[in-house]
Design a protein around this motif. Structure first.
Motif, PDB file in Angstrom:
ATOM      1  N   ARG A  76      42.098  29.195  94.230  1.00 29.18           N
ATOM      2  CA  ARG A  76      43.177  28.099  93.947  1.00 29.18           C
ATOM      3  C   ARG A  76      42.493  26.849  94.305  1.00 29.18           C
ATOM      4  O   ARG A  76      41.264  26.726  94.165  1.00 29.18           O
ATOM      5  CB  ARG A  76      44.143  28.606  94.661  1.00 29.18           C
ATOM      6  N   GLY A  77      43.173  25.856  94.448  1.00 27.75           N
ATOM      7  CA  GLY A  77      42.818  24.534  94.617  1.00 27.75           C
ATOM      8  C   GLY A  77      42.590  24.109  93.287  1.00 27.75           C
ATOM      9  O   GLY A  77      42.471  24.349  92.145  1.00 27.75           O
ATOM     10  N   ARG A 123      32.132  11.884  94.242  1.00 28.04           N
ATOM     11  CA  ARG A 123      30.934  11.924  95.253  1.00 28.04           C
ATOM     12  C   ARG A 123      31.259  13.198  96.148  1.00 28.04           C
ATOM     13  O   ARG A 123      30.484  13.546  96.791  1.00 28.04           O
ATOM     14  CB  ARG A 123      30.995  10.809  96.213  1.00 28.04           C
ATOM     15  N   ASP A 124      32.362  13.770  95.951  1.00 27.89           N
ATOM     16  CA  ASP A 124      32.934  15.048  96.550  1.00 27.89           C
ATOM     17  C   ASP A 124      32.092  16.013  96.161  1.00 27.89           C
ATOM     18  O   ASP A 124      31.717  16.425  94.974  1.00 27.89           O
ATOM     19  CB  ASP A 124      34.406  15.220  96.524  1.00 27.89           C
ATOM     20  N   PRO A 125      31.846  17.159  96.893  1.00 26.02           N
ATOM     21  CA  PRO A 125      31.122  18.460  96.633  1.00 26.02           C
ATOM     22  C   PRO A 125      32.161  19.276  96.046  1.00 26.02           C
ATOM     23  O   PRO A 125      33.361  18.936  96.340  1.00 26.02           O
ATOM     24  CB  PRO A 125      30.579  18.959  97.756  1.00 26.02           C
ATOM     25  N   PRO A 126      32.005  20.452  95.501  1.00 29.99           N
ATOM     26  CA  PRO A 126      32.852  21.267  95.034  1.00 29.99           C
ATOM     27  C   PRO A 126      33.766  21.844  96.259  1.00 29.99           C
ATOM     28  O   PRO A 126      32.984  21.854  97.351  1.00 29.99           O
ATOM     29  CB  PRO A 126      32.077  22.175  94.083  1.00 29.99           C
ATOM     30  N   ASP A 127      34.923  22.262  96.097  1.00 28.27           N
ATOM     31  CA  ASP A 127      35.523  22.788  97.293  1.00 28.27           C
ATOM     32  C   ASP A 127      36.525  24.044  96.655  1.00 28.27           C
ATOM     33  O   ASP A 127      37.606  23.852  95.958  1.00 28.27           O
ATOM     34  CB  ASP A 127      36.400  21.846  97.907  1.00 28.27           C
ATOM     35  N   LEU A 128      35.954  25.315  96.842  1.00 29.11           N
ATOM     36  CA  LEU A 128      36.852  26.497  96.358  1.00 29.11           C
ATOM     37  C   LEU A 128      37.440  27.086  97.393  1.00 29.11           C
ATOM     38  O   LEU A 128      36.965  27.407  98.475  1.00 29.11           O
ATOM     39  CB  LEU A 128      35.859  27.365  95.789  1.00 29.11           C
ATOM     40  N   ASP A 129      38.753  27.242  97.221  1.00 30.45           N
ATOM     41  CA  ASP A 129      39.657  28.240  98.181  1.00 30.45           C
ATOM     42  C   ASP A 129      40.045  29.439  97.340  1.00 30.45           C
ATOM     43  O   ASP A 129      40.269  29.624  96.390  1.00 30.45           O
ATOM     44  CB  ASP A 129      40.832  27.289  98.167  1.00 30.45           C
ATOM     45  N   ILE A 130      39.577  30.576  98.180  1.00 29.46           N
ATOM     46  CA  ILE A 130      39.749  32.100  97.850  1.00 29.46           C
ATOM     47  C   ILE A 130      40.524  32.695  98.604  1.00 29.46           C
ATOM     48  O   ILE A 130      40.387  32.610 100.032  1.00 29.46           O
ATOM     49  CB  ILE A 130      38.303  32.740  97.774  1.00 29.46           C
ATOM     50  N   ASP A 131      41.829  33.115  98.118  1.00 29.01           N
ATOM     51  CA  ASP A 131      42.940  33.963  99.129  1.00 29.01           C
ATOM     52  C   ASP A 131      42.495  35.518  98.994  1.00 29.01           C
ATOM     53  O   ASP A 131      42.281  35.892  97.671  1.00 29.01           O
ATOM     54  CB  ASP A 131      44.245  33.631  98.442  1.00 29.01           C
ATOM     55  N   PHE A 132      42.290  36.005 100.044  1.00 32.30           N
ATOM     56  CA  PHE A 132      42.395  37.461 100.188  1.00 32.30           C
ATOM     57  C   PHE A 132      43.634  37.987 100.864  1.00 32.30           C
ATOM     58  O   PHE A 132      44.304  37.439 101.376  1.00 32.30           O
ATOM     59  CB  PHE A 132      41.070  37.904 100.976  1.00 32.30           C
ATOM     60  N   ALA A 133      43.916  39.301 100.594  1.00 29.41           N
ATOM     61  CA  ALA A 133      44.975  39.944 101.212  1.00 29.41           C
ATOM     62  C   ALA A 133      44.687  39.806 102.387  1.00 29.41           C
ATOM     63  O   ALA A 133      43.755  39.806 102.963  1.00 29.41           O
ATOM     64  CB  ALA A 133      45.208  41.450 100.872  1.00 29.41           C
ATOM     65  N   TRP A 134      45.918  39.328 103.607  1.00 27.99           N
ATOM     66  CA  TRP A 134      46.046  38.890 104.621  1.00 27.99           C
ATOM     67  C   TRP A 134      45.370  39.977 105.669  1.00 27.99           C
ATOM     68  O   TRP A 134      44.363  39.689 106.601  1.00 27.99           O
ATOM     69  CB  TRP A 134      47.186  38.572 105.492  1.00 27.99           C
ATOM     70  N   ASP A 135      45.264  41.265 105.245  1.00 24.80           N
ATOM     71  CA  ASP A 135      44.837  42.265 106.173  1.00 24.80           C
ATOM     72  C   ASP A 135      43.290  42.658 105.731  1.00 24.80           C
ATOM     73  O   ASP A 135      42.734  43.591 106.227  1.00 24.80           O
ATOM     74  CB  ASP A 135      45.486  43.641 106.318  1.00 24.80           C
ATOM     75  N   GLU A 136      42.819  42.222 104.602  1.00 26.54           N
ATOM     76  CA  GLU A 136      41.379  42.311 104.078  1.00 26.54           C
ATOM     77  C   GLU A 136      40.315  40.928 104.773  1.00 26.54           C
ATOM     78  O   GLU A 136      39.373  41.310 104.636  1.00 26.54           O
ATOM     79  CB  GLU A 136      41.276  42.341 102.845  1.00 26.54           C
ATOM     80  N   ARG A 137      41.168  39.798 105.132  1.00 24.39           N
ATOM     81  CA  ARG A 137      40.461  38.752 104.957  1.00 24.39           C
ATOM     82  C   ARG A 137      39.236  38.676 106.339  1.00 24.39           C
ATOM     83  O   ARG A 137      38.239  38.277 106.059  1.00 24.39           O
ATOM     84  CB  ARG A 137      41.449  37.340 105.359  1.00 24.39           C
TER      85      ARG A 137
END
Length: 945
Positions: free
Chosen positions: A299-300, A334-348
């Protein structure tokens, strides 16, 4: 002597100045340069920023202990900085470490100076105003003396605050604590310092200026990106490797690739190559592949990238959804890439642990959060430090409970005036470190080349950087967010239960399903990820649309400051107000949202099109709107925006309207890729609720996610025609489960007092050898403690074997005596509901509001009666959601969601009603409500009186 050393609030239990305060003091005293002199480098980014803003030269430095002595260091080279970071990292992890060599080393005592000199280090003795003669004598004996002033405090109030912080950090009291400083340590002006000890010594003065020259000659790396290098492609051509992986993803994502796909891929890969970002994308791709997680949600802004989509990092097609790639990356940004990855809460946690193992503990750390004092949070600690007894602390808790910002309940109370004043003095001061929800940095080599890191609090095997998110990003370390999401687990678990009843992934299209769209259009979305808040449900009901594009708009449009424009959007979308674009730019940019700015990209686009800004200039406005200091910096952007619009010939009334919309983005807003990514999960969640509500609610309650408490979801389940069945030793699992499609079985997780490891043993035995014949069989096969047996018995798990519901008699026979706290199962349903609420936190047959109404009476109406406007109503209700806000005049008011067995009811307590209550409504309250029913846009609401 033109520089000083500053101890700030990041020296916990010691420093009394925040970074801006320390900088202001140094400037006031006449200094042109200021060195950080805290224990560690936690506060360096803040001090650096504050010093540069004030026109002072910031110098990196810190103090550290070594072999029983106190030292400090000012790095003079990249190597010296890395050695200092390594020492701090080693010491934080319980290793002795080695002092850095390419640094100016300062000893705080002659003994420490002599010891370090014997170890072969060049070291100066730091002058101490308490022992001027000794210092001068040491200098005459050949020990080099340095005499920058250490800024500890200025006035007596600072020394008092130091004592308070010492007491709080040591869990002692101000009366008992020994301060580290004395009145003689008070800061003086630069001129005064130079005329008193030890500035009168010319040699010491020359040494001090030489130190400044050496330390300021080194230019610290700051702002250049530090990219991770993927393990799987350490020696590969990273750009070629990325291009190959992207091409391999095309057939997995597209049956028929759109014509514009090749051009979009080429554009993105070319930009990634020129900016040298390939390693970052490959590292994130590796993390997702290695994780083997059931479901993820990238996301993001990264969801605007087709490269991310083809790698499987994100799940929404940015070409089909018309997502703006420049929000993520552009030539000007000038910002670098910023990747947000969600996993299932009990797998993170397992994902993060695997990443740490793969890269090695010296190359990776999570980002820290810097937690700062708020007045309410500091009150109890300050009271304890002043020796207030436990009885007083209970009074304090009662006075401040629930109040917004926490202090209104005691303001003006003489008994607490001193405590409150000291607590408010701590507001904004550093308190402690915590762990960022998912931010992770991976260095191409040892991370201590860049930042010190230390063990994370209460998170074994994980380290955190000493800097927070802003410090890490400003330095140039590129963050990967690995986050936990409970709703991904909800979808995962429900689909696992349904098995073949769900179409294969390639044919499962929740966004196109009529029943799902209808459910969302009705606002029937309690439990549905991201769109279940009262505000979002009401917006869905007002607009009466449940398609994907509308849901993406709504999930971004709901922001605290946007109410006026939400009303405008609703009227235009329903055709009740003609939409005539006030400017051609708005017609082309905002047609899908009827001229209302919705996404962060809209702010950027409007800035470019109306004010004539470059993308970089407009993106700066977008960033400022999300910062804590927005109110300070925004006026300059407004002036520049208005001037740019005037130069472009935009009419003043259009500028006014547009800027009014821009202001609504302060503090809280989203980009379209983020909202589209979450809307995808929303549709998956809503599809399950529309077709399989029993499996849906079981999964929602089990994963303890969502906006509401479990008891509220059970109420919604009943409104959907489901039967709720109690705990049962032969039928219940640990989690909540569906029994067929029309019933929910309460899981044994809900039984308060039952030990999980014993319940797990019970479930394993039942799975291995089949159901239990009776309680005697159960106790013979499973070793349960008396407390667990009593808890399960009280909660009804053995009722199938209880003669006439007599739990006491059942357990008497099996336990050989009267079980404590076990009561018979009441025959009266209201009595049963009361016991269930006490033992399980929920009710199986009777709604809690109906229970209280039966016990206390005095409420002739029901929540469903709110549908009839203009009536004065009184009814019992359960509070299932609330939100306290301030009006434009600064007064407190509250939005509340009530529930009884008949309906949900949205309500508002305006400032007068809020004041009369003297405390806010709280989730879980079961109480009588009085108010007047109203209606707006066809939606019923209660105005609380």
């Amino acid at each position: 002597m033109t520089f000083a050393l500053a101890i700030t609030d990041f020296s916990v239990g010691e420093g009394v100045y925040t970074a801006p305060m320390a900088v202001a003091l140094a400037k006031h005293l006449g200094y042109r340069a200021l060195a950080a002199w805290d224990s560690g480098l936690h506060g360096w980014p803040r001090l650096r920023e504050a010093a540069l803003a004030a026109g002072l030269t910031p110098l990196l430095g810190c103090r550290f202990p070594w072999r029983g002595f106190a030292f400090g260091a000012l790095p003079c080279s990249d190597r010296g900085y890395g050695e200092l970071c390594r020492l701090l990292t080693d010491q934080a992890h319980g290793r002795e470490g080695e002092p850095p060599r390419e640094c100016v080393l300062l000893a705080e005592t002659p003994e420490g100076q002599a010891y370090l000199a014997r170890e072969g280090f060049a070291v100066h003795l730091l002058a101490n105003p308490r022992a001027s003669r000794e210092g001068l004598d040491a200098a005459r004996q050949g020990i080099p003396l340095a005499c920058p002033q250490v800024l500890r405090f200025r006035k007596a109030a600072g020394l008092d605050l130091h004592r308070l912080k010492r007491a709080m950090a040591g869990r002692s009291t101000v009366a008992r604590v020994e301060p580290l400083w004395e009145p003689r340590d008070a800061a003086v002006t630069r001129a005064q310092w130079e005329t008193r000890f030890p500035g009168a010594d010319p040699a010491a003065a020359r040494e001090t200026e030489a130190i400044l020259e050496r330390a300021s000659a080194w230019r610290m790396h700051w702002g250049d990106w530090v990219m991770p290098r993927p393990i799987r492609a350490m020696d590969a051509d990273l750009d070629a490797e990325l291009a190959e992986r992207v091409r391999a993803g095309i057939p997995r994502r597209y049956a028929e690739p759109p014509p514009e796909l090749a051009g979009r891929i080429g554009l993105e890969l070319d930009l990634i190559r020129r900016k040298r970002f390939a390693g970052y994308f490959l590292a994130v791709h590796d993390i997702i592949r290695e994780a083997r997680a059931t479901r993820t949600c990238g996301r993001g802004s990264g969801a605007a990238s087709v490269v991310s989509f083809l790698l499987g990092i994100t799940n929404v097609d940015p070409v089909a959804t018309n997502l703006m790639f420049e929000r993520f990356l552009s030539e000007a940004r000038r910002d670098p890439p910023d990747l947000d990855i969600d996993f299932a809460w009990d797998e993170r946690d397992a994902v993060i642990a695997s990443v740490f193992r793969r890269y090695g503990a010296d190359r990776i750390a999570m980002v820290s959060n810097h937690v700062y004092f708020k007045a309410k949070g500091a009150l109890r600690d300050v009271a304890l430090a002043h020796g207030r007894p436990e009885a007083d602390l209970k009074v304090l808790a009662r006075l401040v409970r629930g109040w917004d910002e926490g202090v209104e309940g005691i303001r003006g109370n003489p008994a607490w005036a001193e405590i409150l004043a000291k607590a408010e003095a701590l507001q904004g001061h550093f308190h402690q470190l915590s762990v960022h929800p998912g931010g992770t940095v991976i260095a191409p080599g040892p991370l201590w080349h860049h930042v010190p890191f230390e063990p994370a609090p209460a998170k074994e095997g994980v380290s955190i950087t000493q800097w927070d998110k802003d410090g890490v990003e400003d330095y140039g370390l590129v963050k990967i967010d690995l986050l936990g999401n409970r709703s991904l687990a909800v979808v995962r678990d429900a689909l696992r239960e349904l098995g073949p009843r769900v179409p294969p992934e390639v044919r499962w299209q929740p966004r196109e399903d009529p029943a799902t769209r209808d459910l969302l259009a009705r606002g029937d979305s309690m439990g549905v990820f991201y769109v279940e808040s009262p505000a979002t449900r009401q917006l869905q009901q007002r607009v009466r649309r449940g398609d994907f594009e509308t849901l993406v708009i709504h999930s971004s449009l709901i922001r605290p400051a946007a109410n006026r424009w939400i009303d405008t959007y609703v009227k235009r979308s329903r055709g009740e107000e003609a939409y005539v674009p006030s400017h051609p730019v708005l017609a082309s940019l905002l047609s899908e949202s009827y001229g209302v700015l919705v996404y962060q990209e809209d702010v950027v686009r409007v800035g470019m099109a109306m004010a004539g800004w470059t993308h970089e200039e407009a993106d700066k406005l977008r960033k400022i709107l999300g910062k804590d200091d927005c109110s300070v910096k925004l006026p300059a952007f407004e002036e520049k925006f208005r001037a740019g619009c005037a130069a472009q010939g935009v009419p003043p009334e259009v500028v006014e309207e547009t800027w009014d919309m821009v202001r609504t983005f302060r503090g809280y807003s989203f980009c379209k890729p983020h909202s589209a990514s979450y809307a995808q999960v929303s549709f998956e969640s809503a599809w399950i609720k529309a077709h399989f509500p029993a499996q849906f609610f079981a999964s929602v309650i089990t994963n303890q996610g969502g906006y509401y408490a479990p008891i509220a979801y059970l109420g919604d389940a009943r409104r959907h025609g489901l039967v709720v069945r109690g705990p049962d030793a032969n039928a219940s699992r640990w989690d909540f489960s569906a029994e067929g499609d029309r019933a929910l079985r309460v899981g044994l997780m809900a039984v308060r007092g039952a030990r999980k490891e014993e319940v797990d043993a019970l479930l394993e035995e039942r799975a291995r050898r089949g159901p239990f014949g009776d309680l005697e069989d159960l106790l013979a096969r499973v070793d349960l403690s008396v407390p667990t047996v009593e808890a399960l018995g009280s909660g009804g798990a053995f009722d199938r074997w209880a003669p006439d519901g007599d739990r006491t008699r059942l357990l008497w026979a099996r336990l050989g005596g009267i079980p404590e706290g076990v009561r018979p199962r009441p025959t009266d349903p209201f009595d049963r509901a009361g016991l269930e609420l006490e033992l399980l936190g929920l009710t199986l047959e009777i709604h809690p509001a109906a229970l209280q109404r039966a016990r206390h009476g005095g409420a002739p109406h029901r929540a469903a009666d709110v549908e009839r406007p203009g009536r004065h109503l009184r009814f019992w209700a359960l509070v299932v959601a609330e939100k306290t806000v301030r009006t434009e005049r600064g007064e407190l008011m509250q939005f509340v969601t009530f529930e009884d067995e008949t309906a949900l009811c949205e309500a508002v307590a305006f400032p007068d009603a809020y004041r009369k209550r003297r405390r806010p409504f709280r989730v879980g309250d079961i109480l009588p409500v009085a108010g007047r029913s109203t209606r707006q846009d066809g939606l019923a609401a209660l105005e609380v009186t």
